[in-house]
Design a protein around this motif. Structure first.
Motif, PDB file in Angstrom:
ATOM      1  N   ALA A 167       0.795  -1.221   0.000  1.00  0.00           N
ATOM      2  CA  ALA A 167       0.000   0.000   0.000  1.00  0.00           C
ATOM      3  C   ALA A 167       0.833   1.279   0.000  1.00  0.00           C
ATOM      4  CB  ALA A 167      -0.940  -0.004   1.210  1.00  0.00           C
ATOM      5  N   GLY A 168       2.057   1.233   0.498  1.00  0.00           N
ATOM      6  CA  GLY A 168       2.838   2.464   0.592  1.00  0.00           C
ATOM      7  C   GLY A 168       2.308   3.380   1.690  1.00  0.00           C
ATOM      8  N   LYS A 169       2.992   4.491   1.880  1.00  0.00           N
ATOM      9  CA  LYS A 169       2.659   5.356   3.016  1.00  0.00           C
ATOM     10  C   LYS A 169       1.407   6.202   2.795  1.00  0.00           C
ATOM     11  CE  LYS A 169       5.638   9.246   1.675  1.00  0.00           C
ATOM     12  NZ  LYS A 169       6.778  10.089   2.100  1.00  0.00           N
ATOM     13  N   ALA A 170       0.961   6.343   1.546  1.00  0.00           N
ATOM     14  CA  ALA A 170      -0.170   7.236   1.263  1.00  0.00           C
ATOM     15  C   ALA A 170      -1.524   6.533   1.279  1.00  0.00           C
ATOM     16  CB  ALA A 170       0.041   7.913  -0.097  1.00  0.00           C
ATOM     17  N   PHE A 171      -1.559   5.256   1.641  1.00  0.00           N
ATOM     18  CA  PHE A 171      -2.823   4.504   1.604  1.00  0.00           C
ATOM     19  C   PHE A 171      -3.592   4.742   2.907  1.00  0.00           C
ATOM     20  CE2 PHE A 171      -5.251   0.393   1.188  1.00  0.00           C
ATOM     21  CZ  PHE A 171      -5.797   0.659  -0.057  1.00  0.00           C
ATOM     22  N   THR A 172      -3.983   5.977   3.123  1.00  0.00           N
ATOM     23  CA  THR A 172      -4.582   6.392   4.392  1.00  0.00           C
ATOM     24  C   THR A 172      -5.917   7.099   4.228  1.00  0.00           C
ATOM     25  OG1 THR A 172      -3.398   8.497   4.345  1.00  0.00           O
ATOM     26  CG2 THR A 172      -2.300   6.657   5.445  1.00  0.00           C
ATOM     27  N   THR A 173      -6.353   7.354   3.003  1.00  0.00           N
ATOM     28  CA  THR A 173      -7.585   8.105   2.761  1.00  0.00           C
ATOM     29  C   THR A 173      -8.528   7.311   1.869  1.00  0.00           C
ATOM     30  OG1 THR A 173      -6.599   9.226   0.852  1.00  0.00           O
ATOM     31  CG2 THR A 173      -6.423  10.318   3.003  1.00  0.00           C
ATOM     32  N   LYS A 174      -9.806   7.591   1.997  1.00  0.00           N
ATOM     33  CA  LYS A 174     -10.804   6.916   1.166  1.00  0.00           C
ATOM     34  C   LYS A 174     -10.562   7.246  -0.302  1.00  0.00           C
ATOM     35  CE  LYS A 174     -15.771   6.072   0.837  1.00  0.00           C
ATOM     36  NZ  LYS A 174     -17.100   6.341   1.438  1.00  0.00           N
ATOM     37  N   GLY A 175     -10.545   6.217  -1.131  1.00  0.00           N
ATOM     38  CA  GLY A 175     -10.304   6.404  -2.553  1.00  0.00           C
ATOM     39  C   GLY A 175      -8.864   6.199  -2.969  1.00  0.00           C
ATOM     40  N   ALA A 176      -7.931   6.133  -2.016  1.00  0.00           N
ATOM     41  CA  ALA A 176      -6.536   5.856  -2.356  1.00  0.00           C
ATOM     42  C   ALA A 176      -6.428   4.449  -2.942  1.00  0.00           C
ATOM     43  CB  ALA A 176      -5.652   5.979  -1.120  1.00  0.00           C
ATOM     44  N   THR A 177      -5.521   4.255  -3.901  1.00  0.00           N
ATOM     45  CA  THR A 177      -5.374   2.958  -4.553  1.00  0.00           C
ATOM     46  C   THR A 177      -3.904   2.582  -4.708  1.00  0.00           C
ATOM     47  OG1 THR A 177      -5.341   3.876  -6.802  1.00  0.00           O
ATOM     48  CG2 THR A 177      -7.501   3.284  -5.893  1.00  0.00           C
ATOM     49  N   TYR A 178      -3.664   1.313  -4.911  1.00  0.00           N
ATOM     50  CA  TYR A 178      -2.364   0.833  -5.359  1.00  0.00           C
ATOM     51  C   TYR A 178      -2.570  -0.409  -6.207  1.00  0.00           C
ATOM     52  CZ  TYR A 178      -2.307  -2.841  -1.708  1.00  0.00           C
ATOM     53  OH  TYR A 178      -2.590  -3.924  -0.916  1.00  0.00           O
ATOM     54  N   GLU A 179      -1.540  -0.758  -6.978  1.00  0.00           N
ATOM     55  CA  GLU A 179      -1.628  -1.885  -7.890  1.00  0.00           C
ATOM     56  C   GLU A 179      -0.870  -3.089  -7.316  1.00  0.00           C
ATOM     57  OE1 GLU A 179      -3.608  -1.596 -10.590  1.00  0.00           O
ATOM     58  OE2 GLU A 179      -3.966   0.414  -9.785  1.00  0.00           O
ATOM     59  N   SER A 180      -1.450  -4.265  -7.527  1.00  0.00           N
ATOM     60  CA  SER A 180      -0.825  -5.509  -7.098  1.00  0.00           C
ATOM     61  C   SER A 180      -0.882  -6.499  -8.258  1.00  0.00           C
ATOM     62  CB  SER A 180      -1.536  -6.074  -5.867  1.00  0.00           C
ATOM     63  OG  SER A 180      -0.892  -7.227  -5.383  1.00  0.00           O
ATOM     64  N   CYS A 181      -0.116  -7.572  -8.150  1.00  0.00           N
ATOM     65  CA  CYS A 181      -0.079  -8.566  -9.221  1.00  0.00           C
ATOM     66  C   CYS A 181       0.134  -9.946  -8.628  1.00  0.00           C
ATOM     67  CB  CYS A 181       1.035  -8.233 -10.209  1.00  0.00           C
ATOM     68  SG  CYS A 181       1.169  -9.382 -11.611  1.00  0.00           S
ATOM     69  N   VAL A 182      -0.576 -10.930  -9.153  1.00  0.00           N
ATOM     70  CA  VAL A 182      -0.396 -12.331  -8.786  1.00  0.00           C
ATOM     71  C   VAL A 182       0.262 -13.035  -9.969  1.00  0.00           C
ATOM     72  CG1 VAL A 182      -1.552 -14.491  -8.180  1.00  0.00           C
ATOM     73  CG2 VAL A 182      -2.412 -12.314  -7.279  1.00  0.00           C
ATOM     74  N   LEU A 183       1.394 -13.671  -9.733  1.00  0.00           N
ATOM     75  CA  LEU A 183       2.119 -14.410 -10.765  1.00  0.00           C
ATOM     76  C   LEU A 183       1.755 -15.883 -10.677  1.00  0.00           C
ATOM     77  CD1 LEU A 183       4.319 -14.845 -12.914  1.00  0.00           C
ATOM     78  CD2 LEU A 183       6.016 -14.773 -11.065  1.00  0.00           C
ATOM     79  N   ALA A 184       1.241 -16.434 -11.776  1.00  0.00           N
ATOM     80  CA  ALA A 184       0.827 -17.832 -11.801  1.00  0.00           C
ATOM     81  C   ALA A 184       1.360 -18.505 -13.055  1.00  0.00           C
ATOM     82  CB  ALA A 184      -0.696 -17.945 -11.748  1.00  0.00           C
ATOM     83  N   LEU A 185       1.463 -19.835 -13.003  1.00  0.00           N
ATOM     84  CA  LEU A 185       1.997 -20.617 -14.112  1.00  0.00           C
ATOM     85  C   LEU A 185       0.951 -21.610 -14.603  1.00  0.00           C
ATOM     86  CD1 LEU A 185       5.523 -21.519 -12.660  1.00  0.00           C
ATOM     87  CD2 LEU A 185       4.862 -19.473 -13.935  1.00  0.00           C
ATOM     88  N   ALA A 186       0.950 -21.817 -15.910  1.00  0.00           N
ATOM     89  CA  ALA A 186       0.095 -22.837 -16.512  1.00  0.00           C
ATOM     90  C   ALA A 186       0.921 -23.626 -17.513  1.00  0.00           C
ATOM     91  CB  ALA A 186      -1.114 -22.199 -17.193  1.00  0.00           C
TER      92      ALA A 186
END
Length: 220
Positions: A167-186
């Protein structure tokens, strides 16, 4: 979180683990990086993404366990970081197919031969305005067409193709966002087509939100 660990053999100077999920034979290698019926979605007041149907509780409105969503729709789920409780939004935005060569920096060796990486792109939003700085999303899985869980890779370090993020330090207010990723194999002609949110740790904040028992899922 449901982690089981098996050691990789033949890889030095890195911690490699194979973690799976209950009832599945596929695992989740870790590597040191190199450099229920569908419910109709409703519009969120905090995001342009569609929200999943939610159940009322003293903590707010949360997406019910077992809800099925389309890519781009948002689940609002209870969340806790340290002693702070509230809600976050989880939106699976896209599932991208990579190439086997992408995995070279992870030094997975023979375990990666014939495997195609897939990148599950997730946007996490702060729905309650709680200070969730430096928190991380929680347990998500990538899904194969038959609904089973794909083999996942947990990266220790950095992997530019798919950064799990926090989330980082700025994830403290409504509407704040961050990006995440799940790495999977097939393997072979099999593809990753969906994702699930399985975190059950915060279900005591609201009834009907034990996602460890019944996950929220996303499919195209």
């Amino acid at each position: 979180m449901r982690n089981r660990v098996l050691e990789f053999l033949g890889v030095s100077a890195a911690v490699l683990a194979l973690a799976g999920c209950a009832g599945e034979t596929s695992g989740t290698p870790s590597a040191a990086g190199g450099a229920p019926a569908p419910s109709q979605a409703e519009t969120s007041t905090a995001s342009s993404s569609a929200d999943a149907p939610a159940g009322k509780s003293s903590g707010g409105s949360f997406t019910k366990q077992g809800t099925k969503l389309k890519l781009g729709e948002k689940a609002t789920v209870p969340f806790k970081s340290e002693s702070k409780t509230g809600a976050i939004g989880v939106t699976v935005k896209a599932i991208e197919k990579g190439a086997e060569a992408d995995l070279a920096p992870l030094a997975l060796g023979d375990k990666a031969k014939g495997m195609t990486p897939y990148y599950v792109r997730v946007t996490v939003s702060n729905e309650s305005g709680t200070d969730f700085s430096y928190s991380s999303l929680g347990l998500m899985d990538a899904l194969l067409p038959d609904g089973s869980e794909a083999q996942q890779v947990s990266v220790i370090g950095t992997f530019d193709k798919c950064d799990s993020g926090d989330a980082g330090k700025a994830f403290t207010t409504k509407g704040a966002t961050y990006e995440s990723c799940v790495l999977a194999l097939a393997q072979g002609s099999t593809a990753v087509t969906g994702a699930s949110y399985n975190e059950g740790e915060y279900h005591d904040q609201a009834p009907g939100t034990d996602y460890g028992d019944e996950a929220v899922t996303w499919q195209p």
